[in-house]
Design an enzyme around this catalytic site. Structure first.
Site, PDB file in Angstrom:
ATOM      1  N   ARG A   1      -0.239  -0.676   2.642  1.00  0.00           N
ATOM      2  CA  ARG A   1      -0.538  -0.396   4.047  1.00  0.00           C
ATOM      3  C   ARG A   1      -0.715  -1.688   4.842  1.00  0.00           C
ATOM      4  O   ARG A   1      -1.304  -2.640   4.360  1.00  0.00           O
ATOM      5  CB  ARG A   1      -1.818   0.453   4.145  1.00  0.00           C
ATOM      6  CG  ARG A   1      -1.525   1.938   4.260  1.00  0.00           C
ATOM      7  CD  ARG A   1      -2.733   2.805   4.093  1.00  0.00           C
ATOM      8  NE  ARG A   1      -3.844   2.483   4.978  1.00  0.00           N
ATOM      9  CZ  ARG A   1      -4.947   3.229   5.064  1.00  0.00           C
ATOM     10  NH1 ARG A   1      -5.057   4.315   4.312  1.00  0.00           N
ATOM     11  NH2 ARG A   1      -5.924   2.892   5.864  1.00  0.00           N
TER      12      ARG A   1
ATOM     13  N   ARG B   1     -15.447  10.335  12.898  1.00  0.00           N
ATOM     14  CA  ARG B   1     -15.752   8.945  12.622  1.00  0.00           C
ATOM     15  C   ARG B   1     -16.689   8.351  13.661  1.00  0.00           C
ATOM     16  O   ARG B   1     -17.066   7.199  13.547  1.00  0.00           O
ATOM     17  CB  ARG B   1     -14.442   8.185  12.712  1.00  0.00           C
ATOM     18  CG  ARG B   1     -14.073   7.431  11.483  1.00  0.00           C
ATOM     19  CD  ARG B   1     -12.716   6.851  11.802  1.00  0.00           C
ATOM     20  NE  ARG B   1     -12.326   5.855  10.898  1.00  0.00           N
ATOM     21  CZ  ARG B   1     -11.545   6.058   9.839  1.00  0.00           C
ATOM     22  NH1 ARG B   1     -11.149   7.255   9.519  1.00  0.00           N
ATOM     23  NH2 ARG B   1     -11.190   5.053   9.110  1.00  0.00           N
TER      24      ARG B   1
ATOM     25  N   ARG C   1     -12.559  -3.468   9.379  1.00  0.00           N
ATOM     26  CA  ARG C   1     -12.719  -2.008   9.267  1.00  0.00           C
ATOM     27  C   ARG C   1     -14.073  -1.651   8.675  1.00  0.00           C
ATOM     28  O   ARG C   1     -14.700  -0.676   9.087  1.00  0.00           O
ATOM     29  CB  ARG C   1     -11.581  -1.435   8.407  1.00  0.00           C
ATOM     30  CG  ARG C   1     -10.253  -1.430   9.161  1.00  0.00           C
ATOM     31  CD  ARG C   1      -9.064  -1.283   8.238  1.00  0.00           C
ATOM     32  NE  ARG C   1      -9.096  -0.044   7.495  1.00  0.00           N
ATOM     33  CZ  ARG C   1      -8.458   0.145   6.342  1.00  0.00           C
ATOM     34  NH1 ARG C   1      -7.761  -0.846   5.806  1.00  0.00           N
ATOM     35  NH2 ARG C   1      -8.516   1.311   5.744  1.00  0.00           N
TER      36      ARG C   1
ATOM     37  N   ARG D   1      -4.309  -1.292  -3.533  1.00  0.00           N
ATOM     38  CA  ARG D   1      -3.870   0.059  -3.169  1.00  0.00           C
ATOM     39  C   ARG D   1      -2.367   0.114  -2.915  1.00  0.00           C
ATOM     40  O   ARG D   1      -1.791  -0.773  -2.293  1.00  0.00           O
ATOM     41  CB  ARG D   1      -4.600   0.526  -1.912  1.00  0.00           C
ATOM     42  CG  ARG D   1      -3.996   1.835  -1.379  1.00  0.00           C
ATOM     43  CD  ARG D   1      -4.893   2.595  -0.488  1.00  0.00           C
ATOM     44  NE  ARG D   1      -5.298   1.857   0.694  1.00  0.00           N
ATOM     45  CZ  ARG D   1      -6.182   2.323   1.565  1.00  0.00           C
ATOM     46  NH1 ARG D   1      -6.746   3.501   1.358  1.00  0.00           N
ATOM     47  NH2 ARG D   1      -6.506   1.618   2.604  1.00  0.00           N
TER      48      ARG D   1
ATOM     49  N   LYS E   1     -11.741   8.545  -0.248  1.00  0.00           N
ATOM     50  CA  LYS E   1     -11.634   9.855   0.421  1.00  0.00           C
ATOM     51  C   LYS E   1     -10.273  10.490   0.131  1.00  0.00           C
ATOM     52  O   LYS E   1     -10.197  11.647  -0.273  1.00  0.00           O
ATOM     53  CB  LYS E   1     -11.822   9.691   1.941  1.00  0.00           C
ATOM     54  CG  LYS E   1     -13.161   9.072   2.328  1.00  0.00           C
ATOM     55  CD  LYS E   1     -13.336   8.965   3.832  1.00  0.00           C
ATOM     56  CE  LYS E   1     -12.357   8.035   4.508  1.00  0.00           C
ATOM     57  NZ  LYS E   1     -12.514   6.597   4.156  1.00  0.00           N
TER      58      LYS E   1
HETATM   59  P1  AP5 Z   1      -8.443   5.766  -1.009  1.00  0.00           P
HETATM   60  O1  AP5 Z   1      -8.591   7.100  -1.643  1.00  0.00           O
HETATM   61  O2  AP5 Z   1      -7.139   5.430  -0.376  1.00  0.00           O
HETATM   62  O3  AP5 Z   1      -9.646   5.483   0.000  1.00  0.00           O
HETATM   63  P2  AP5 Z   1      -9.940   6.088   1.430  1.00  0.00           P
HETATM   64  O4  AP5 Z   1     -11.400   6.345   1.491  1.00  0.00           O
HETATM   65  O5  AP5 Z   1      -9.020   7.207   1.745  1.00  0.00           O
HETATM   66  O6  AP5 Z   1      -9.604   4.765   2.288  1.00  0.00           O
HETATM   67  P3  AP5 Z   1      -8.800   4.589   3.644  1.00  0.00           P
HETATM   68  O7  AP5 Z   1      -8.510   3.116   3.770  1.00  0.00           O
HETATM   69  O8  AP5 Z   1      -7.664   5.525   3.744  1.00  0.00           O
HETATM   70  O9  AP5 Z   1      -9.906   4.955   4.652  1.00  0.00           O
HETATM   71  P4  AP5 Z   1      -9.983   4.606   6.122  1.00  0.00           P
HETATM   72  O10 AP5 Z   1     -11.079   5.495   6.513  1.00  0.00           O
HETATM   73  O11 AP5 Z   1     -10.180   3.174   6.461  1.00  0.00           O
HETATM   74  O12 AP5 Z   1      -8.493   4.825   6.626  1.00  0.00           O
HETATM   75  P5  AP5 Z   1      -7.811   6.008   7.444  1.00  0.00           P
HETATM   76  O13 AP5 Z   1      -6.464   6.210   6.915  1.00  0.00           O
HETATM   77  O14 AP5 Z   1      -8.733   7.153   7.539  1.00  0.00           O
HETATM   78  O15 AP5 Z   1      -8.806   4.675  -2.133  1.00  0.00           O
HETATM   79  C1  AP5 Z   1      -8.706   3.287  -1.870  1.00  0.00           C
HETATM   80  C2  AP5 Z   1      -8.172   2.554  -3.120  1.00  0.00           C
HETATM   81  O16 AP5 Z   1      -9.157   2.619  -4.153  1.00  0.00           O
HETATM   82  C3  AP5 Z   1      -6.898   3.193  -3.703  1.00  0.00           C
HETATM   83  O17 AP5 Z   1      -6.076   2.180  -4.206  1.00  0.00           O
HETATM   84  C4  AP5 Z   1      -7.444   4.082  -4.846  1.00  0.00           C
HETATM   85  O18 AP5 Z   1      -6.487   4.254  -5.889  1.00  0.00           O
HETATM   86  C5  AP5 Z   1      -8.651   3.277  -5.319  1.00  0.00           C
HETATM   87  N1  AP5 Z   1      -9.722   4.119  -5.830  1.00  0.00           N
HETATM   88  C6  AP5 Z   1     -10.114   5.346  -5.363  1.00  0.00           C
HETATM   89  N2  AP5 Z   1     -11.153   5.824  -6.081  1.00  0.00           N
HETATM   90  C7  AP5 Z   1     -11.443   4.872  -7.016  1.00  0.00           C
HETATM   91  C8  AP5 Z   1     -12.413   4.774  -8.061  1.00  0.00           C
HETATM   92  N3  AP5 Z   1     -13.312   5.763  -8.269  1.00  0.00           N
HETATM   93  N4  AP5 Z   1     -12.431   3.651  -8.814  1.00  0.00           N
HETATM   94  C9  AP5 Z   1     -11.538   2.651  -8.596  1.00  0.00           C
HETATM   95  N5  AP5 Z   1     -10.591   2.691  -7.633  1.00  0.00           N
HETATM   96  C10 AP5 Z   1     -10.528   3.784  -6.858  1.00  0.00           C
HETATM   97  O19 AP5 Z   1      -7.724   5.329   8.893  1.00  0.00           O
HETATM   98  C11 AP5 Z   1      -6.874   4.234   9.157  1.00  0.00           C
HETATM   99  C12 AP5 Z   1      -7.041   3.807  10.610  1.00  0.00           C
HETATM  100  O20 AP5 Z   1      -6.648   4.873  11.497  1.00  0.00           O
HETATM  101  C13 AP5 Z   1      -8.466   3.469  11.046  1.00  0.00           C
HETATM  102  O21 AP5 Z   1      -8.794   2.127  10.749  1.00  0.00           O
HETATM  103  C14 AP5 Z   1      -8.408   3.750  12.549  1.00  0.00           C
HETATM  104  O22 AP5 Z   1      -7.797   2.699  13.247  1.00  0.00           O
HETATM  105  C15 AP5 Z   1      -7.512   4.973  12.621  1.00  0.00           C
HETATM  106  N6  AP5 Z   1      -8.257   6.249  12.543  1.00  0.00           N
HETATM  107  C16 AP5 Z   1      -8.175   7.189  11.547  1.00  0.00           C
HETATM  108  N7  AP5 Z   1      -8.998   8.222  11.778  1.00  0.00           N
HETATM  109  C17 AP5 Z   1      -9.634   7.928  12.941  1.00  0.00           C
HETATM  110  C18 AP5 Z   1     -10.627   8.613  13.699  1.00  0.00           C
HETATM  111  N8  AP5 Z   1     -11.128   9.802  13.274  1.00  0.00           N
HETATM  112  N9  AP5 Z   1     -11.065   8.034  14.833  1.00  0.00           N
HETATM  113  C19 AP5 Z   1     -10.575   6.839  15.253  1.00  0.00           C
HETATM  114  N10 AP5 Z   1      -9.625   6.153  14.585  1.00  0.00           N
HETATM  115  C20 AP5 Z   1      -9.166   6.691  13.436  1.00  0.00           C
HETATM  116 ZN    ZN Z   2      -7.505   7.491   3.181  1.00  0.00          ZN
END
Ligand code: AP5
Ligand code: ZN
Length: 207
Positions: free
Chosen positions: A156, A88, A167, A123, A13
């Site tokens: 991270r 989410r 997760r 990552r 994402k």
């Molecule tokens: P990346 O682009 O970083 O993936 P992402 O989908 O953004 O993953 P996140 O871990 O950020 O998602 P998340 O939803 O768990 O975390 P968030 O920060 O929202 O890509 C991942 C890796 O893959 C990178 O190394 C990238 O280079 C690689 N990659 C990308 N595309 C690729 C491809 N095509 N091929 C190969 N490699 C590739 O949330 C974190 C925490 O915050 C949650 O766990 C929760 O505790 C809290 N939180 C956040 N939002 C909420 C909410 N709305 N409600 C409640 N809690 C929340």
């Molecule tokens: Zn992200």
């Protein structure tokens, strides 16, 4: 353009948000990035959120909905916005619907669980901007350094294998239901319904 990026942790994402926000000149609203900023600033919210995030759980709906509501009042959202990692849960999605927050497209990035663990372990992130790299799949120009600023990249805290598994489980329990939530809404053709697109997230980043 008003978009939601939906997908499991590590689906890409944040990676795709980088391209989309440039193309449409809209802000990326990543609740994860906002929470990490609060953790770094050491605010009360940040301290409470860190425990939940490190355990792989979800921060409470009230807190998240409040954060996003505030964010949407800022002027840069006038041209549209890109939600990354939000909504989410059903209550979060309902809160946006009830508040009349318009959505043109919901883009689901689909990646099987097996691929996720490998992505997370490699990552690297530039904390100030949220720019994301992968040591193998999307490496920075200089190892360990952000392409634009040259500043250090970090790993991270919630990218440990055990936390990633938690997760993923939370995603399947609480977030995946939004696939049918938005899918059905899109199919209804009601006024204001978003369009829904499922995208295979397993190809190269630029595809
Ligand atoms: P990346 O682009 O970083 O993936 P992402 O989908 O953004 O993953 P996140 O871990 O950020 O998602 P998340 O939803 O768990 O975390 P968030 O920060 O929202 O890509 C991942 C890796 O893959 C990178 O190394 C990238 O280079 C690689 N990659 C990308 N595309 C690729 C491809 N095509 N091929 C190969 N490699 C590739 O949330 C974190 C925490 O915050 C949650 O766990 C929760 O505790 C809290 N939180 C956040 N939002 C909420 C909410 N709305 N409600 C409640 N809690 C929340
Ligand atoms: Zn992200």
């Amino acid at each position: 353009m008003r978009l939601i990026l939906l997908g499991a942790p590590g689906a890409g994402k944040g990676t795709q948000a980088n391209f989309i926000k440039e193309k449409y000149n809209i802000p990326q609203i990543s609740t994860g990035d906002m929470l990490r900023a609060a953790v770094k600033a050491g605010t009360e919210l940040g301290l409470a959120a860190k425990k939940v995030m490190d355990a792989g759980g979800l921060v409470s709906d009230d807190i998240i909905i409040g954060l996003v509501r505030d964010r949407l009042t800022q002027g840069d959202c006038a041209n549209g916005y890109l939600f990354d990692g939000f909504p989410r849960t059903i209550p979060q999605a309902d809160a946006m619907k009830d508040a009349g927050v318009a959505i043109d497209y919901v883009l689901e990035i689909d990646v099987p669980d097996e691929a996720i663990i490998e992505r997370m372990s490699g990552r690297r992130v530039h904390p100030a901007s949220g720019r994301t790299y992968h040591v193998t799949f999307n490496p920075p120009k200089v190892e360990g350094k952000d392409d634009l600023t040259g500043e250090d990249l970090i790993q991270r805290d919630d990218d440990k294998e055990e936390t990633v598994k938690k997760r993923l489980a939370v995603y399947h329990e609480q977030t995946e239901v939004l696939v049918s939530y938005y899918g059905k809404w899109a199919e209804s053709g009601q006024p204001g319904a978003p369009k829904y697109r499922k995208i295979a997230g397993v190809g190269p980043v630029d595809q």
